[in-house]
Scaffold this active site. Structure first.
Site, mmCIF file in Angstrom:
data_model
loop_
_atom_site.group_PDB
_atom_site.id
_atom_site.type_symbol
_atom_site.label_atom_id
_atom_site.label_comp_id
_atom_site.label_asym_id
_atom_site.label_seq_id
_atom_site.Cartn_x
_atom_site.Cartn_y
_atom_site.Cartn_z
ATOM 1 N N CYS A 23 0.682 -1.259 -0.075
ATOM 2 C CA CYS A 23 -0.080 -0.198 0.028
ATOM 3 C C CYS A 23 0.802 1.354 0.002
ATOM 4 O O CYS A 23 0.556 2.176 -0.722
ATOM 5 C CB CYS A 23 -1.027 0.011 1.286
ATOM 6 S SG CYS A 23 -1.743 1.351 1.589
ATOM 7 N N LYS A 43 0.397 5.351 -6.173
ATOM 8 C CA LYS A 43 -0.505 5.320 -7.224
ATOM 9 C C LYS A 43 -1.328 6.509 -7.219
ATOM 10 O O LYS A 43 -1.552 7.374 -8.212
ATOM 11 C CB LYS A 43 -1.067 4.122 -7.053
ATOM 12 C CG LYS A 43 -2.413 4.049 -8.256
ATOM 13 C CD LYS A 43 -3.884 4.664 -7.896
ATOM 14 C CE LYS A 43 -4.397 4.388 -6.611
ATOM 15 N NZ LYS A 43 -4.732 2.939 -6.385
ATOM 16 N N HIS A 68 -26.624 22.232 -1.817
ATOM 17 C CA HIS A 68 -26.512 22.635 -3.007
ATOM 18 C C HIS A 68 -25.502 23.721 -3.116
ATOM 19 O O HIS A 68 -25.397 24.605 -2.399
ATOM 20 C CB HIS A 68 -27.897 23.436 -3.424
ATOM 21 C CG HIS A 68 -28.250 23.762 -4.676
ATOM 22 N ND1 HIS A 68 -28.196 22.822 -5.955
ATOM 23 C CD2 HIS A 68 -28.061 25.137 -5.232
ATOM 24 C CE1 HIS A 68 -28.232 23.824 -6.845
ATOM 25 N NE2 HIS A 68 -28.276 24.986 -6.859
ATOM 26 N N TYR A 82 -8.666 -3.285 -11.239
ATOM 27 C CA TYR A 82 -8.259 -2.228 -10.691
ATOM 28 C C TYR A 82 -6.822 -1.421 -11.255
ATOM 29 O O TYR A 82 -6.885 -0.481 -11.645
ATOM 30 C CB TYR A 82 -8.153 -2.220 -9.304
ATOM 31 C CG TYR A 82 -9.274 -2.322 -8.260
ATOM 32 C CD1 TYR A 82 -9.753 -1.231 -7.548
ATOM 33 C CD2 TYR A 82 -9.697 -3.691 -8.175
ATOM 34 C CE1 TYR A 82 -10.599 -1.457 -6.552
ATOM 35 C CE2 TYR A 82 -10.879 -3.794 -7.365
ATOM 36 C CZ TYR A 82 -11.352 -2.629 -6.468
ATOM 37 O OH TYR A 82 -12.435 -2.960 -5.548
ATOM 38 N N GLU A 137 -6.346 1.767 -13.545
ATOM 39 C CA GLU A 137 -5.724 3.095 -13.095
ATOM 40 C C GLU A 137 -4.426 3.423 -13.730
ATOM 41 O O GLU A 137 -4.312 4.603 -14.045
ATOM 42 C CB GLU A 137 -5.527 2.859 -11.620
ATOM 43 C CG GLU A 137 -6.898 2.504 -10.585
ATOM 44 C CD GLU A 137 -6.649 2.349 -8.969
ATOM 45 O OE1 GLU A 137 -7.386 2.529 -8.323
ATOM 46 O OE2 GLU A 137 -5.374 2.039 -8.949
ATOM 47 N N GLU A 168 -25.555 16.180 -4.372
ATOM 48 C CA GLU A 168 -27.110 16.287 -4.047
ATOM 49 C C GLU A 168 -28.119 15.334 -4.886
ATOM 50 O O GLU A 168 -29.184 15.287 -4.501
ATOM 51 C CB GLU A 168 -27.390 17.918 -4.154
ATOM 52 C CG GLU A 168 -27.286 18.233 -5.519
ATOM 53 C CD GLU A 168 -27.915 19.585 -5.586
ATOM 54 O OE1 GLU A 168 -28.833 20.219 -5.143
ATOM 55 O OE2 GLU A 168 -26.844 20.556 -6.353
ATOM 56 N N CYS A 173 -1.276 1.587 -3.335
ATOM 57 C CA CYS A 173 -2.259 2.582 -3.041
ATOM 58 C C CYS A 173 -1.825 4.104 -2.943
ATOM 59 O O CYS A 173 -2.248 5.165 -3.569
ATOM 60 C CB CYS A 173 -3.042 2.526 -1.724
ATOM 61 S SG CYS A 173 -3.541 0.797 -1.424
#
Ligand code: NDP
Length: 461
Positions: free
Chosen positions: A43, A51, A438, A180, A184, A443, A48
């Site tokens: 990681c 990356k 908003h 993944y 990516e 939303e 992760c």
């Protein structure tokens, strides 16, 4: 007094191992942890974290282009790959230091060596040849990229490991895989100006995700200029005059400066002494564990990717915390794999939690599907042709939201919070009763009042 050198010996200094070692040590246990490469594991060191830093780097050229629509004139820009790699390496070294600091602060003994099992309670430290004993052993050695040894010329290809330290950026890259990592990195390299081709064996990339988002992402990537070849595979890679020559099943011969294989990952169990200790593995080499991460040997546990459960950092950390509860707090705790939010840091991003429409269709008799596709506000002035997709999958019987899927900017950030709502068992009525914020893209999640369509017995009606 214990007759062992340590209460706990952890093999592997990645996310799961470090967490287990640090927390056990902070409870007053005598703990040692051994890592053969660098603390932080996949990681932090080559997964992760670097990356995501590369993802940020690869987005700037679009930001520069978009700026014009908001009145900015951006001067000539250029990109320096070596600078990025150096900056990333400095940050990774800092994080590695923090991991070690955390361990040291908790009084865990940090060993920089490969460690192998000699028997169920004995570990050999490879650097010195010394053996030590422990009452409990945790194996958290993670995984590594599948080298795809059956592919002729696989040794000419790189994996994600090498992608973090390429000497220079190639002019072109072919990435094999549709998961993944492949997706990516295809977006990263394309964003950094590399001519990018993705080659995937299946009908559509990201096989485990909601079909709608898979198609949406595929279209968006192609619109950016990434070539995607589905229903296709590499047959052979060889050296040519100007780079690598690739034979494919259906697309003829391709050429590329670099070929990257992202075809899944294998557990790191080779040569670990598992046989000597009597620890059972499955046909893929992954350590077999029970619901509490315990192997078939009473005092040996295994956490994270080496067990081939869900290959995600937070899952390994969670498994480590459950191990602590089970082993040291007299509170047997099973890791909970329900409703794990996840993101693909593609461009646009995917964020998701819960069941895809296809999976939910198999599990529930009737679904309401709420779906919105729209142009985000920022894209109006930037002029960028991009669309967000948001989708809620609702079990019509209980009104529970059983899946939430987003394609677009910050989808990962939204999926983390949607994870809380789904985990809390929120119904569609809870979403309806929540005030919109908003103007945000999120939303839309609370303003889709009527179902876009229903799914009955797996069929759209
Ligand atoms: P994935 O399992 O995501 O993808 C592997 C890909 O390789 C799939 O497209 C699969 O195809 C394909 N494949 C497997 N074997 C072959 C083969 N023999 N020939 C051709 N294609 C093949 O693995 P990754 O390596 O991308 O990532 C490993 C894990 O790391 C992920 O599962 C994920 O859990 C984790 N990860 C998470 C990230 C995140 O959270 N953002 C980022 C990166 C990794 P098919 O789909 O048809 O089986």
């Amino acid at each position: 007094m214990s007759s062992y050198d340590y209460d706990l010996f952890v093999i592997g200094g990645g996310s799961g191992g470090v967490r287990g070692a640090r927390v056990a040590a902070s409870l007053g246990k005598k703990v040692a942890i051994a890592e053969e490469y660098r603390y932080g594991g996949t990681c932090v060191i080559r997964g992760c974290v670097p990356k995501k830093l590369f993802v940020y780097a690869s987005q700037f050229h679009e930001h520069f282009e978009d700026a014009a629509g908001f009145g900015w004139t951006v001067g000539e820009s250029s990109f320096d790959w070596k600078k990025l790699v150096a900056a990333k390496d400095a940050e990774i070294a800092r994080l590695e230091g923090l991991y070690k600091k955390g361990l040291a602060g908790a009084n865990a003994e940090i060993l920089e060596t490969r460690a192998e099992l000699v028997d169920a309670h004995t570990v050999r430290l490879v650097k010195t040849g010394q053996t030590v004993t422990a009452k409990t052993i945790v194996i958290a050695t993670g995984g590594r990229p599948n080298p795809h040894a059956a592919l002729p010329g696989h040794e000419l290809c790189i994996s994600s490991n090498e992608a973090f330290h390429l000497e220079e950026l190639p002019k072109s890259i072919v990435i094999a895989g549709g998961g993944y990592i492949a997706v990516e990195f295809a977006n990263i390299f394309h964003g950094l100006g590399v001519e990018t081709t993705l080659i995937y064996r299946g009908a559509e990339i990201l096989s485990r995700f909601d079909e709608d988002l898979r198609r949406g992402l595929h279209e968006a990537m192609v619109a950016k200029g990434i070539r995607i070849l589905c229903h296709d595979m590499l047959q052979k890679v060889s050296k040519g005059e100007g780079g690598l020559v690739l034979e494919t099943l259906n697309s003829g011969t391709l050429q590329a400066g670099v070929v990257m294989l992202a075809l899944g990952r294998d557990p790191n169990t080779e040569g670990l002494g598992l046989e000597a200790a009597g620890v059972a593995i499955d046909e893929r080499g992954a350590i077999i564990v029970d619901d509490y991460s315990r192997t078939n040997v009473e005092n040996i546990y295994a956490l994270g990717d080496v067990t081939n459960r869900v290959q995600l950092t937070p899952v390994a950390i969670h498994e480590a915390m459950c191990f602590i509860e089970t082993e040291y707090k007299n509170n047997p705790t099973r890791p909970d794999y329900e409703l794990i939010p996840t993101a693909v840091f593609s461009q646009p991003e995917i964020g998701t939690v819960g069941l895809s429409e296809e999976e939910a269709g198999k599990r529930y008799g009737e679904l309401e599907v709420y779906r919105a596709q729209f142009r985000p506000l920022k894209a109006t002035l930037s002029g960028r042709a991009e669309r967000m997709i948001m989708k809620l999958i609702v079990d019509a019987g209980s009104r529970k939201v059983v899946g939430a899927h987003i394609l677009g900017h910050d989808a990962g950030e939204m999926a983390q919070l949607l994870g809380v709502t789904l985990k809390a068992g929120c119904t569609k009525d809870d979403f309806d009763q929540t005030m919109a914020l908003h103007p945000t893209a999120a939303e839309e999640l609370v303003t889709m009042y009527a179902p876009s369509y229903r799914v009955r017995d797996g069929q759209r009606v």
